[in-house]
Structure formats: C-alpha cells, structure tokens
Design an enzyme around this catalytic site. Structure first.
Site, PDB file in Angstrom:
ATOM      1  N   THR A  92      25.675  70.494  38.127  1.00  0.00           N
ATOM      2  CA  THR A  92      25.761  69.139  38.665  1.00  0.00           C
ATOM      3  C   THR A  92      25.472  68.195  37.511  1.00  0.00           C
ATOM      4  O   THR A  92      24.371  68.178  36.965  1.00  0.00           O
ATOM      5  CB  THR A  92      24.760  68.926  39.804  1.00  0.00           C
ATOM      6  N   LYS A 167      30.051  65.800  44.446  1.00  0.00           N
ATOM      7  CA  LYS A 167      28.678  66.325  44.480  1.00  0.00           C
ATOM      8  C   LYS A 167      27.667  65.194  44.591  1.00  0.00           C
ATOM      9  O   LYS A 167      26.633  65.321  45.254  1.00  0.00           O
ATOM     10  CB  LYS A 167      28.400  67.170  43.229  1.00  0.00           C
ATOM     11  N   LYS A 235      17.216  64.429  38.734  1.00  0.00           N
ATOM     12  CA  LYS A 235      18.361  64.256  37.826  1.00  0.00           C
ATOM     13  C   LYS A 235      19.617  63.895  38.597  1.00  0.00           C
ATOM     14  O   LYS A 235      20.334  62.956  38.236  1.00  0.00           O
ATOM     15  CB  LYS A 235      18.563  65.549  37.023  1.00  0.00           C
TER      16      LYS A 235
END
Length: 284
Positions: A92, A167, A235
């Site tokens: 990701t 995502k 993150k």
C-alpha cells in the site's frame, strides 16, 4: 514462470506460501534474512542478495512497508530486471509513486502493475485477499493466475495508480469502521455490560461488520499482536489524507481517526495491531 518475491513480513509470508501451494516457482528476498529463510521449508528458494533474486525472474512482486521502501527497492529493480519482466508492487503506497514507477518501468522495457491488497494477515494466510489492480489491462490479465493464488476478490480498476487510489478508498472506509467499533466497545465497558452477549446481539443485526467481529475477538482475548500494524495504518491514512487534500477534499472522520492512531504511536504502541485503538478509548 519464475517469480521473485521481495518482502516476506507478516503479509508476504502468507502470500508466498499460497503461490507455492499453487505450484509457482518462487525465489524470496528480505532485508532481514531470517524472515525469508523460514519459507525455505515451504519450497521457496531463499536469496541473501536482491540482485541475484531478481536476475532471472519473469515476475517480480514486492510487498514492503512504506513508499520510501518501494522507491528505494525499485531504484535497484528497474535497472536490473530482465527485459519484459512484469513488476507488481503489492505494497500500500502512494498513487503518484505508482504512476511514476510505471513510466520508469516502461522506459526500461518492463511492465508494471500496482496491486495493493486488503484482508490482513488472515487473508494473506488463507489466500483470500482483496486485490485492487492498476496498470495496463493486458498486464493485469497475464498476472491474474498469480492474483488468484493469493486472493479471492480481484478487481482491475484502471490505469497506473488506480489500484493505490482504490486502496485509499478502502482505508478511509476502514478508518471509520474501526473507530465506530471501538466507541461501541468502550460504551459497553463503561456501562459494565457483559461483552460477549452484547456482541452476540449486535453482530447479528445491521451493526455486523468484519471489523466488529475481528477486533472484538482480539480484544476479548487481550491479543494486540499485529494482523495489521498501527504504524502501517498511520502511513496509509496519511497517504489518503494527502491525496484528498490535493483534490481539496476534507475528510473529517479520517482526520480524527488519524489523530487517534498518532496518539497510540506516541504511547509506544506503533507495533501493535489496529485493535489497539481500544486502548485509546478506554484509557483516554
């Protein structure tokens, strides 16, 4: 087909094992050699050098931690990969970085997909990941047997970077879902209700969700081990927030949940699982 798989942490190990179960030939590399070495018993060829791992690979898959790891790894991969190799980044990461890497790969006569996943360690172990793919459709089609070995819900989204954008949408939805579950569980505790019967009641109705089921079981067992790290979710949310603000889109729930997770990090809980957000609500 020879596959090189770079990044064999919590997620990568399960993904590699499922590739091997489906009779793919896989070489593995990890910066921490021991994390790759454990896959030798499953049939993987373990390398101590990244360049050696990828030199004869038809497909190179990466499953790393942060965008900077992706950037640094592909600085080595793109110049060294064999011509026409297919590069698949399943980390990701940043949609902008994915777009830039796809351009760099094409200039080097390579093909590239961004294919981040959802489903955590359980999905990786069981071969039931959700995989969201960006890049050229013909490259997606050639990679589909690999994705089917690792995942259950596999979707081609569009051009390079689209997988990463998808995502981000996934993580934005999860942020609100996790926070909602934790507020619910904190309410149960503060009102001295028995947790298990309450969960039996609400999980059968419209409050039912994966996050409710997954997090509540972990919390009842006092298990805060990472299926998905606090630090990695921070993150992801930061990437999502950056992409949103670039389009002048304000996402207040995402911002609030990001603040909560950053508080967990300040408390030294970065390496716990996302279910540790329960501690924020109980102890704050």
């Amino acid at each position: 087909m020879q596959i090189a798989f770079i990044g064999t942490g919590v997620m990568g190990q399960g993904m590699v094992r499922n590739l091997l179960k489906n009779n793919f030939s896989v070489g593995v590399f990890n910066r921490t050699y021991a994390k790759a070495k454990v896959l030798e018993a499953d049939g993987a060829v373990v390398y101590s050098n990244l360049s050696t791992c990828i030199e004869d690979a038809d497909v190179i898959i990466t499953m790393l931690g942060y965008p900077i790891d992706v950037q640094n790894t592909y600085k080595k991969v793109i110049p060294s990969a064999r011509k026409n190799a297919l590069l698949i980044d399943m980390t990701t990461s940043s949609p902008i970085l994915a777009q830039n890497l796809a351009v760099q790969a094409e200039m080097a006569d390579l093909r590239m997909l961004d294919a981040p996943v959802s489903g955590g360690d359980v999905g990786a172990r069981n071969g039931k990941l959700t995989i969201m793919v960006g890049g050229k459709e013909k490259d997606y089609e050639s990679a589909l047997p690999l994705f089917q070995a690792m995942g259950e819900t596999i979707t081609y989204i569009g051009q390079a970077g689209s997988g990463q954008h998808c995502k981000m949408a996934n993580q934005i939805a999860i942020a609100g879902a996790i926070a909602g579950v934790m507020e619910s569980l904190a309410y149960v505790k503060k009102n001295n209700l028995p947790l298990e019967p309450v969960l039996n009641a609400i999980s059968g109705g419209s409050a039912a969700s994966f996050q409710l089921d997954y997090c509540s079981k972990k919390i009842m067992a006092q298990n805060y081990a990472p299926g998905f790290f606090v630090k990695h979710f921070i993150k992801d949310m930061q990437i999502a927030q950056t992409c949103a603000l670039k389009n002048q889109l304000v996402l207040p729930i995402l911002q609030q949940v990001l603040r909560e997770f950053k508080t967990l990090a300040k408390l030294g809980l970065s390496d716990e699982g996302t279910q540790a957000l329960y501690k924020y609500y109980i102890e704050s």
